[in-house]
Scaffold this motif. Sequence first.
Motif, mmCIF file in Angstrom:
data_model
loop_
_atom_site.group_PDB
_atom_site.id
_atom_site.type_symbol
_atom_site.label_atom_id
_atom_site.label_comp_id
_atom_site.label_asym_id
_atom_site.label_seq_id
_atom_site.Cartn_x
_atom_site.Cartn_y
_atom_site.Cartn_z
ATOM 1 N N VAL A 71 19.786 -10.108 38.929
ATOM 2 C CA VAL A 71 19.676 -8.809 38.794
ATOM 3 C C VAL A 71 21.243 -8.568 38.325
ATOM 4 C CG1 VAL A 71 19.752 -6.825 40.276
ATOM 5 C CG2 VAL A 71 17.902 -8.902 40.357
ATOM 6 N N ARG A 72 21.237 -7.618 37.338
ATOM 7 C CA ARG A 72 22.571 -7.524 36.921
ATOM 8 C C ARG A 72 23.382 -6.376 38.245
ATOM 9 N NH1 ARG A 72 22.261 -3.546 33.265
ATOM 10 N NH2 ARG A 72 25.152 -3.901 32.817
ATOM 11 N N PRO A 73 24.356 -6.410 38.929
ATOM 12 C CA PRO A 73 24.868 -6.268 40.098
ATOM 13 C C PRO A 73 25.380 -4.439 39.826
ATOM 14 C CG PRO A 73 26.432 -7.545 39.542
ATOM 15 C CD PRO A 73 24.933 -7.733 38.164
ATOM 16 N N SER A 74 25.338 -4.077 38.750
ATOM 17 C CA SER A 74 26.474 -3.069 38.585
ATOM 18 C C SER A 74 24.733 -1.811 38.652
ATOM 19 C CB SER A 74 27.146 -2.770 37.217
ATOM 20 O OG SER A 74 26.076 -3.145 36.162
ATOM 21 N N VAL A 75 23.840 -2.414 37.974
ATOM 22 C CA VAL A 75 22.670 -1.268 38.256
ATOM 23 C C VAL A 75 21.895 -0.798 39.293
ATOM 24 C CG1 VAL A 75 21.199 -3.088 37.245
ATOM 25 C CG2 VAL A 75 20.828 -0.867 36.642
ATOM 26 N N LEU A 76 22.588 -2.045 40.160
ATOM 27 C CA LEU A 76 21.419 -2.078 41.750
ATOM 28 C C LEU A 76 21.501 -0.453 42.806
ATOM 29 C CD1 LEU A 76 20.014 -3.960 43.650
ATOM 30 C CD2 LEU A 76 22.170 -4.552 45.097
ATOM 31 N N LEU A 112 25.533 10.787 44.479
ATOM 32 C CA LEU A 112 23.810 9.983 43.361
ATOM 33 C C LEU A 112 22.797 10.002 43.412
ATOM 34 C CD1 LEU A 112 24.047 7.676 41.450
ATOM 35 C CD2 LEU A 112 24.065 5.747 43.216
ATOM 36 N N GLY A 113 22.382 10.221 44.578
ATOM 37 C CA GLY A 113 20.882 10.750 44.475
ATOM 38 C C GLY A 113 20.481 12.067 43.685
ATOM 39 N N GLN A 114 21.743 13.188 44.404
ATOM 40 C CA GLN A 114 21.250 14.330 43.118
ATOM 41 C C GLN A 114 21.986 14.065 41.754
ATOM 42 O OE1 GLN A 114 24.786 15.959 45.877
ATOM 43 N NE2 GLN A 114 23.424 17.202 46.995
ATOM 44 N N ILE A 115 22.305 13.512 41.308
ATOM 45 C CA ILE A 115 22.636 13.554 39.981
ATOM 46 C C ILE A 115 21.464 12.666 39.186
ATOM 47 C CG2 ILE A 115 24.470 11.679 38.856
ATOM 48 C CD1 ILE A 115 26.449 11.596 40.285
ATOM 49 N N VAL A 116 20.987 12.137 40.214
ATOM 50 C CA VAL A 116 19.285 11.402 39.400
ATOM 51 C C VAL A 116 18.149 11.726 39.292
ATOM 52 C CG1 VAL A 116 17.574 9.168 40.755
ATOM 53 C CG2 VAL A 116 20.518 8.367 40.942
ATOM 54 N N ARG A 117 17.646 13.076 40.583
ATOM 55 C CA ARG A 117 17.375 13.771 40.718
ATOM 56 C C ARG A 117 17.777 15.171 39.940
ATOM 57 N NH1 ARG A 117 17.549 13.676 46.263
ATOM 58 N NH2 ARG A 117 19.433 14.962 46.349
ATOM 59 N N ARG A 118 19.033 15.069 39.195
ATOM 60 C CA ARG A 118 19.357 16.231 37.765
ATOM 61 C C ARG A 118 18.506 15.725 36.994
ATOM 62 N NH1 ARG A 118 23.465 17.763 39.881
ATOM 63 N NH2 ARG A 118 24.754 16.106 38.616
ATOM 64 N N ARG A 119 19.667 14.660 37.032
ATOM 65 C CA ARG A 119 19.200 13.782 34.968
ATOM 66 C C ARG A 119 17.820 13.181 35.015
ATOM 67 N NH1 ARG A 119 22.314 13.675 31.464
ATOM 68 N NH2 ARG A 119 22.335 11.554 30.870
ATOM 69 N N LEU A 120 16.862 13.247 35.967
ATOM 70 C CA LEU A 120 15.442 12.870 36.002
ATOM 71 C C LEU A 120 14.533 13.564 35.516
ATOM 72 C CD1 LEU A 120 14.853 9.716 37.956
ATOM 73 C CD2 LEU A 120 15.207 9.148 35.548
ATOM 74 N N PRO A 169 23.662 3.244 26.908
ATOM 75 C CA PRO A 169 24.284 2.011 26.663
ATOM 76 C C PRO A 169 23.733 1.362 27.788
ATOM 77 C CG PRO A 169 26.403 2.571 26.126
ATOM 78 C CD PRO A 169 25.332 3.986 26.156
ATOM 79 N N SER A 170 23.385 1.590 29.409
ATOM 80 C CA SER A 170 23.153 1.588 30.329
ATOM 81 C C SER A 170 21.974 1.940 30.942
ATOM 82 C CB SER A 170 24.571 0.125 30.832
ATOM 83 O OG SER A 170 24.938 0.893 31.598
ATOM 84 N N LEU A 171 21.485 1.370 32.101
ATOM 85 C CA LEU A 171 20.738 2.663 32.832
ATOM 86 C C LEU A 171 22.284 3.698 33.841
ATOM 87 C CD1 LEU A 171 18.481 3.612 34.231
ATOM 88 C CD2 LEU A 171 18.141 1.832 35.442
ATOM 89 N N GLU A 172 22.443 1.912 34.679
ATOM 90 C CA GLU A 172 24.007 3.649 35.653
ATOM 91 C C GLU A 172 24.971 3.694 34.833
ATOM 92 O OE1 GLU A 172 25.435 -0.974 34.366
ATOM 93 O OE2 GLU A 172 23.566 0.154 35.018
ATOM 94 N N GLN A 173 25.491 3.570 33.404
ATOM 95 C CA GLN A 173 25.325 4.904 32.397
ATOM 96 C C GLN A 173 25.412 5.762 32.135
ATOM 97 O OE1 GLN A 173 28.117 1.407 29.823
ATOM 98 N NE2 GLN A 173 28.385 3.620 29.005
ATOM 99 N N PHE A 174 23.442 6.332 32.475
ATOM 100 C CA PHE A 174 23.411 7.215 31.783
ATOM 101 C C PHE A 174 23.188 7.794 32.940
ATOM 102 C CE2 PHE A 174 18.598 10.077 32.170
ATOM 103 C CZ PHE A 174 19.370 10.246 31.418
ATOM 104 N N PHE A 175 23.821 7.504 34.175
ATOM 105 C CA PHE A 175 23.920 8.442 35.473
ATOM 106 C C PHE A 175 25.465 8.360 36.029
ATOM 107 C CE2 PHE A 175 19.058 6.581 36.273
ATOM 108 C CZ PHE A 175 18.864 8.018 35.981
ATOM 109 N N GLY A 176 26.476 8.238 34.720
ATOM 110 C CA GLY A 176 27.850 8.369 35.066
ATOM 111 C C GLY A 176 27.842 7.519 36.248
#
Length: 273
Positions: free
Chosen positions: A154-159, A117-125, A264-271
Amino acid sequence: MAEASKDELLQLIKRFGAYLTFKFSSLFPTSLRNLNSRSVGAIAGFAVAIVFTWRMLRSPSGTQRRVQKRQSSASSSSGVNAQTAAAVVPSGFPSTSEDLRAQNAIDQFSHLEKPTLGQIVRRRLSEGRKVTCRLLGVILEESSPEELQKQATVRPSVLEVLLEIAKFCDLYLMERVLDDESEKKVLLALEEAGVFTSGGLVKDKVLFCSTENGRSSFVRQLEPDWHIETNTEVISQLARFIRYELLISPSKPERTAPNVFSSPSLEQFFGCV
């Protein structure tokens, strides 16, 4: 291994043939009436050797033909199953046990190489190191300042995504509130969710203002690489000042600028959904 055994057999036959040739050279000049029992035995042995050798050389091909015959018979008796399998298995799919083992090895390697997930976050950003993000409708379940006067959730899915962004980026959260009690509710909700225990986000980086323009002013002063927002007007105002923007919206809006993305959501943006 089969080829090596065959070569050894051929060499043995050649040596045996040379030996028999030498023996026959001394036998054939004599007349058949003068052949003794030893000579007759040598000839008989030679004949047996020829027949045995011929069968040895013929047996692999014969066995192969019998195997092929059995395979063709089995395939013809299960034609429906074969046609069904052909329909299910696409062309280019592994058809032998060796191919299947190779494919399994590739699949296991691909699984091991799956990005974190960390690699995905860095790549998407795009390796952006500073991020500003609105709370309402992105991090919190609530969607208006009036709701924050009652509660903050706080939305659990975005945490998980939020914590990963906080590890990699200089993250600032911000929101418009109507009173001090709303601020306390928001900070308490974030604290109970464990947002401040990851080491990437502190309470001082949670900013509050009383107007939408105040949030836009925060963003422009911080000059982030990314701003995450739900208000299309704020997105439009900041598009020429911020490198990238992410609009969180349930419906896919028309893209207003090449540096504005939507999800649609922050978590969906990162798959993550």
